[in-house]
Design a protein around this motif. Structure first.
Motif, PDB file in Angstrom:
ATOM      1  N   GLN A 142       0.836  -1.207   0.000  1.00  0.00           N
ATOM      2  CA  GLN A 142       0.000   0.000   0.000  1.00  0.00           C
ATOM      3  C   GLN A 142       0.869   1.254   0.000  1.00  0.00           C
ATOM      4  O   GLN A 142       0.573   2.220  -0.711  1.00  0.00           O
ATOM      5  N   GLN A 145       2.206   1.724  -3.388  1.00  0.00           N
ATOM      6  CA  GLN A 145       1.155   2.200  -4.281  1.00  0.00           C
ATOM      7  C   GLN A 145       0.876   3.682  -4.029  1.00  0.00           C
ATOM      8  O   GLN A 145       0.717   4.468  -4.971  1.00  0.00           O
ATOM      9  N   ASN A 146       0.803   4.060  -2.744  1.00  0.00           N
ATOM     10  CA  ASN A 146       0.576   5.475  -2.401  1.00  0.00           C
ATOM     11  C   ASN A 146       1.710   6.347  -2.929  1.00  0.00           C
ATOM     12  O   ASN A 146       1.465   7.434  -3.472  1.00  0.00           O
ATOM     13  N   LEU A 149       1.265   6.680  -6.594  1.00  0.00           N
ATOM     14  CA  LEU A 149       0.158   7.598  -6.892  1.00  0.00           C
ATOM     15  C   LEU A 149       0.577   9.045  -6.661  1.00  0.00           C
ATOM     16  O   LEU A 149       0.242   9.931  -7.456  1.00  0.00           O
ATOM     17  N   GLN A 150       1.312   9.270  -5.562  1.00  0.00           N
ATOM     18  CA  GLN A 150       1.776  10.628  -5.285  1.00  0.00           C
ATOM     19  C   GLN A 150       2.738  11.093  -6.369  1.00  0.00           C
ATOM     20  O   GLN A 150       2.674  12.235  -6.823  1.00  0.00           O
ATOM     21  N   GLN A 152       2.815  10.024  -9.437  1.00  0.00           N
ATOM     22  CA  GLN A 152       2.035  10.235 -10.649  1.00  0.00           C
ATOM     23  C   GLN A 152       1.266  11.549 -10.555  1.00  0.00           C
ATOM     24  O   GLN A 152       1.220  12.333 -11.510  1.00  0.00           O
ATOM     25  N   SER A 153       0.692  11.812  -9.387  1.00  0.00           N
ATOM     26  CA  SER A 153      -0.053  13.053  -9.179  1.00  0.00           C
ATOM     27  C   SER A 153       0.881  14.252  -9.309  1.00  0.00           C
ATOM     28  O   SER A 153       0.544  15.253  -9.944  1.00  0.00           O
TER      29      SER A 153
END
Length: 168
Positions: A142, A145-146, A149-150, A152-153
């Protein structure tokens, strides 16, 4: 020459074991080397004869594993009644020893119920530890993944910012 090499490769009783046996059986008599060799060859030939006959009996019974009963039957078939009787005695001794060894748990002084309880506790502990490892692994996944995502963001935000700068 090839048959000589083959004869040398044949399995025999180890000489040290044979010498020890001779010394135990006749401690006060000197035994010449050629006599020791003769005894060794006789023992090897005896074992081959018994094994061959036991194997034939085993095959006749369409068995894949030779058992002690096949060897005892071989003594009988070869007319070696004295050896058969001794072999049966040794076999019974071996079976008795095997039974005694199987009761090792009794000598620990711990009742079987207690051992079972301890085993169940160990299984439960191992299960808890595995669950904990699984949870930690899930948290790591997780977190990765976070982080992805961060990233990517952050990349998308930078991309938009660059696009906005290009619009002016």
């Amino acid at each position: 020459m090839a048959s000589n090499d083959k004869e040398e490769e044949e399995l025999t009783i180890p000489r040290a074991a044979m010498n020890k046996l001779i010394k135990e059986l006749v401690p006060d008599i000197r035994v010449a080397n050629e006599t020791r060799e003769l005894i060794l060859n006789c023992c090897s030939e005896f074992i081959k004869q018994i094994t061959t006959e036991a194997n034939l009996i085993c095959e006749e019974q369409q068995k894949k594993t030779m058992s002690a009963e096949h060897v005892i039957a071989a003594f009988d078939k070869l007319g070696l009644e004295t050896y058969k009787i001794e072999a049966e005695r040794v076999l019974n001794d071996c079976k008795g020893k095997r039974r005694r060894q199987s009761t090792r748990l009794e000598h620990l002084g711990i009742p079987e119920e207690e051992l079972l309880r301890q085993q169940q506790e160990l299984f439960a502990k191992a299960k808890r530890e595995q669950e904990l490892r699984d949870q930690q692994e899930m948290l790591q996944i997780q977190n990765m993944q976070n982080a992805a995502l961060q990233e990517q963001s952050h990349f998308e935000t930078n991309q938009r910012s660059n696009d906005d700068d290009n619009d002016y």
